[in-house]
Design an enzyme around this catalytic site. Structure first.
Site, mmCIF file in Angstrom:
data_model
loop_
_atom_site.group_PDB
_atom_site.id
_atom_site.type_symbol
_atom_site.label_atom_id
_atom_site.label_comp_id
_atom_site.label_asym_id
_atom_site.label_seq_id
_atom_site.Cartn_x
_atom_site.Cartn_y
_atom_site.Cartn_z
ATOM 1 N N GLN A 103 41.326 55.369 38.090
ATOM 2 C CA GLN A 103 40.969 54.788 38.795
ATOM 3 C C GLN A 103 42.639 54.535 39.641
ATOM 4 O O GLN A 103 43.487 53.931 39.424
ATOM 5 C CB GLN A 103 41.062 52.764 39.133
ATOM 6 N N GLU A 129 35.633 34.731 46.656
ATOM 7 C CA GLU A 129 37.069 34.238 45.896
ATOM 8 C C GLU A 129 37.276 33.124 47.319
ATOM 9 O O GLU A 129 37.355 33.320 47.980
ATOM 10 C CB GLU A 129 37.334 36.128 46.534
ATOM 11 N N GLY A 183 40.538 47.301 44.400
ATOM 12 C CA GLY A 183 39.359 45.903 44.012
ATOM 13 C C GLY A 183 38.592 46.174 42.596
ATOM 14 O O GLY A 183 38.436 47.840 41.697
ATOM 15 N N ARG A 196 53.473 39.865 37.168
ATOM 16 C CA ARG A 196 53.739 38.874 36.632
ATOM 17 C C ARG A 196 53.966 38.759 34.967
ATOM 18 O O ARG A 196 54.906 37.617 34.733
ATOM 19 C CB ARG A 196 52.512 37.383 36.787
HETATM 20 C C1 UD1 Z 1 38.412 38.467 39.250
HETATM 21 C C2 UD1 Z 1 37.026 38.033 40.259
HETATM 22 C C3 UD1 Z 1 36.794 36.755 40.321
HETATM 23 C C4 UD1 Z 1 37.251 36.216 39.017
HETATM 24 C C5 UD1 Z 1 38.588 36.136 38.191
HETATM 25 C C6 UD1 Z 1 39.080 35.724 36.783
HETATM 26 C C7 UD1 Z 1 37.505 39.787 41.462
HETATM 27 C C8 UD1 Z 1 37.000 40.502 43.385
HETATM 28 N N1 UD1 Z 1 37.203 38.514 41.474
HETATM 29 O O1 UD1 Z 1 39.624 38.194 40.884
HETATM 30 O O2 UD1 Z 1 35.734 35.950 41.155
HETATM 31 O O3 UD1 Z 1 37.008 34.551 39.023
HETATM 32 O O4 UD1 Z 1 38.650 37.620 38.147
HETATM 33 O O5 UD1 Z 1 40.147 36.083 36.195
HETATM 34 O O6 UD1 Z 1 36.551 40.610 40.423
HETATM 35 N N2 UD1 Z 1 41.185 45.619 38.204
HETATM 36 C C9 UD1 Z 1 41.148 47.435 38.270
HETATM 37 N N3 UD1 Z 1 41.217 48.503 39.115
HETATM 38 C C10 UD1 Z 1 41.338 47.339 40.820
HETATM 39 C C11 UD1 Z 1 41.456 45.274 40.487
HETATM 40 C C12 UD1 Z 1 41.800 44.862 39.853
HETATM 41 O O7 UD1 Z 1 41.049 47.218 37.334
HETATM 42 O O8 UD1 Z 1 41.351 47.969 41.495
HETATM 43 C C13 UD1 Z 1 40.976 44.712 36.913
HETATM 44 C C14 UD1 Z 1 42.999 44.354 36.597
HETATM 45 O O9 UD1 Z 1 43.380 45.056 35.769
HETATM 46 C C15 UD1 Z 1 41.630 42.983 35.468
HETATM 47 C C16 UD1 Z 1 40.824 42.788 36.841
HETATM 48 O O10 UD1 Z 1 40.298 44.265 36.636
HETATM 49 O O11 UD1 Z 1 42.033 43.439 34.337
HETATM 50 C C17 UD1 Z 1 40.249 41.810 37.231
HETATM 51 O O12 UD1 Z 1 41.492 41.659 38.375
HETATM 52 P P1 UD1 Z 1 42.160 41.412 38.654
HETATM 53 O O13 UD1 Z 1 42.767 41.919 40.265
HETATM 54 O O14 UD1 Z 1 42.848 39.934 38.459
HETATM 55 O O15 UD1 Z 1 41.020 39.829 39.633
HETATM 56 P P2 UD1 Z 1 41.016 37.988 40.125
HETATM 57 O O16 UD1 Z 1 41.335 38.432 41.464
HETATM 58 O O17 UD1 Z 1 41.365 37.384 38.964
#
Ligand code: UD1
Ligand code: MG
Length: 471
Positions: free
Chosen positions: A77, A166, A82, A15
């Site tokens: 990663q 979630e 996730g 985004r």
């Molecule tokens: C996540 C949480 C959610 C919380 C929210 C707060 C999970 C499953 N959910 O959701 O409960 O309310 O954050 O903002 O954790 N990332 C990685 N590798 C991945 C996926 C994500 O490094 O494979 C990192 C992203 O860059 C980010 C963070 O993890 O910095 C959170 O990921 P994001 O996809 O934003 O999670 P949300 O769906 O927002």
């Protein structure tokens, strides 16, 4: 308590609609990731030894270069399956001897060390501690699902946390919950390492959710505690330019407020930007639209006019910087007057009571006490004595096309208007240089030196006239 810190920074940041990885976008002049690393560094001062692991993925090389100086370990990663999958990658890099592992997000820049430390303490190496917040609009977040306390001991502390669900997987009743997980947790290292390996991806997004470890902890009877974040600013993430700008304003507002609390008088706290560290003495006044970058120190009684940009500089007591002045890598002595429209470049060192006026540029030069260059001048690679008066339109010609040379101007020298001082050159104490001179040889002390064509009048000279008649 020795600590592992995992910073999640593998996400793409779709985004942001930018080629730059999300965590490298800047807030208050520093990347989001640098803000988080700075918080971790402050934790290190208070919590002891820390091992930091940064999980990278999208733009890994750039992100790793940004964090290289922090001493963090990097784990890549690829692909991103996730948040739970991300932490799985980090497990081999954790120090098993560090009892607690703190999980932070690279795109949540304003979490304070105190808040992170409180979470680490709530974990204490035995509990799973979640940082949570109540939001009026919780859409998109993981909801904190609580159930009645099973034991009398837990009664009174509200209902116990049972799971995080979630948004996409939540039932309508669960979506009504306002308490959400902020993405920050502290867990016992050994348990976290085991739990993330047991995660499954049987959910709507087919991702490995880190948040599923809550249910695993509950199933094993490990206590789960929720700590409320002190303010939403600390836990807001950056996903879009709008959110980035919103956090920037919150940051700047807080910076302005802490300056005002320390006694700084700001003409308008909404029109100040601090991108670095600004320290101020007492009775400092700052007019509107000023920008401070890097490390800036303003001594007692300094006044900064409107629309100034000041970077990596120190301004002495009582000095006045008039509007539209640019200062970078310079020092200004006590009682000096600078601007309006002046430019101090790196290496400009102004002594006490120096005056630098409009459209004057100073670079890599020292000006001793009371020296003045009030209009339209350039001083580069110059050493200027006390009480020198450097006239309008005069410059040091310091560059011969290949090398820079110095100009040395003694005390009490007067340089008239429109002079060119061709460096290397020296003007002795008390010398006077006639206006319009090009000085390329030493000018002796105490004497008038003039180097310009003599004025001549041609008697009987007539102006040419337009030819008339047929030609
Ligand atoms: C996540 C949480 C959610 C919380 C929210 C707060 C999970 C499953 N959910 O959701 O409960 O309310 O954050 O903002 O954790 N990332 C990685 N590798 C991945 C996926 C994500 O490094 O494979 C990192 C992203 O860059 C980010 C963070 O993890 O910095 C959170 O990921 P994001 O996809 O934003 O999670 P949300 O769906 O927002
Ligand atoms: Mg998110």
């Amino acid at each position: 308590m020795a600590l592992n810190v995992v910073i999640m920074a593998a996400g793409k940041g779709t985004r942001m609609k930018s080629a730059l990885p999300k965590v490298l976008h800047k807030l208050a002049g520093q990347s989001l990731l640098q803000h988080v690393l700075a918080t971790v560094a402050q934790l290190g001062d208070r919590a002891g030894k820390i091992r930091t692991v940064v999980i990278t993925g999208h733009g890994a090389e750039q992100v790793e270069a940004e964090a290289a100086a922090s001493g963090a370990t990097f784990v890549r990663q690829m692909p991103q399956l996730g948040t739970g999958h991300a932490v799985q990658q980090a497990v081999p890099a954790l120090d098993p001897g560090n009892e607690v592992t703190l999980i932070l997000n690279g795109d949540v820049p304003l979490i304070r060390p105190e808040t992170a430390l409180a979470l680490v303490q709530a974990c204490g190496g035995t509990k799973l501690a979640l940082l949570t917040i109540e939001l009026p609009d919780a859409a998109g977040y993981g909801r904190i699902v609580r159930a009645p306390a099973a034991s009398a001991a837990a009664a009174g502390s509200g209902e116990q946390v049972r799971a995080i669900v979630e948004h996409k997987d939540a039932s309508p009743a669960q979506r009504a919950i306002r308490e959400v997980y902020t993405g920050v947790m502290a867990a016992p290292t050994a348990l976290l390492s085991r739990w993330v390996m047991a995660l499954k991806n049987d959910n709507v997004q087919q991702e490995y959710y880190l948040t599923d470890i809550v249910a695993l902890a509950v199933a094993e009877g490990v206590p789960v505690v929720a700590t409320a974040a002190p303010s939403d600013t600390e836990v807001l993430g950056v996903n879009s330019p709008v959110q980035l700008a919103d956090l920037e304003r919150r940051y700047q507002r807080a910076a302005a407020e802490s300056l005002m609390e320390a006694g700084v008088r700001l003409a308008d706290p909404a029109r100040l930007d601090v991108r670095g560290r600004l320290s101020c003495g007492s009775d400092v006044e700052i007019d509107v639209n000023c920008l401070f970058e890097g490390r800036v120190a303003l001594a007692d009684g300094v006044r900064i006019g409107a629309n100034c940009i000041v970077r990596d500089a120190s301004i002495g007591a009582g000095a006045v910087i008039h509007p539209f002045t640019h200062i970078e890598g310079a020092s200004v002595g006590a009682g000096a007057l600078v601007g309006p429209y002046a430019r101090l470049r790196p290496g400009a060192e102004l002594g006490a009571e120096v005056h630098i006026g409009n459209f004057v540029e100073v670079k890599n030069s020292t000006l001793a006490k009371g020296a003045k260059a009030n209009h339209l001048a350039y001083l580069g690679d110059a050493t200027v004595g006390e009480r020198v008066n450097f006239g309008a339109g005069s410059i040091t010609a310091n560059y011969d096309g290949a090398n820079k040379h110095r100009t040395v101007i003694g005390n009490d020298v007067h340089v008239g208007s429109n002079c060119v001082l061709v460096a290397p050159v020296t003007l002795g104490d008390g010398a006077t240089i006639g206006g319009g001179s090009t000085i390329s040889k030493p000018a002796p002390a105490g004497q008038l030196t003039v180097a310009r064509a003599r004025q001549a009048t041609i008697p009987g000279w007539q102006r040419p006239r337009k030819a008339t008649g047929p030609g």
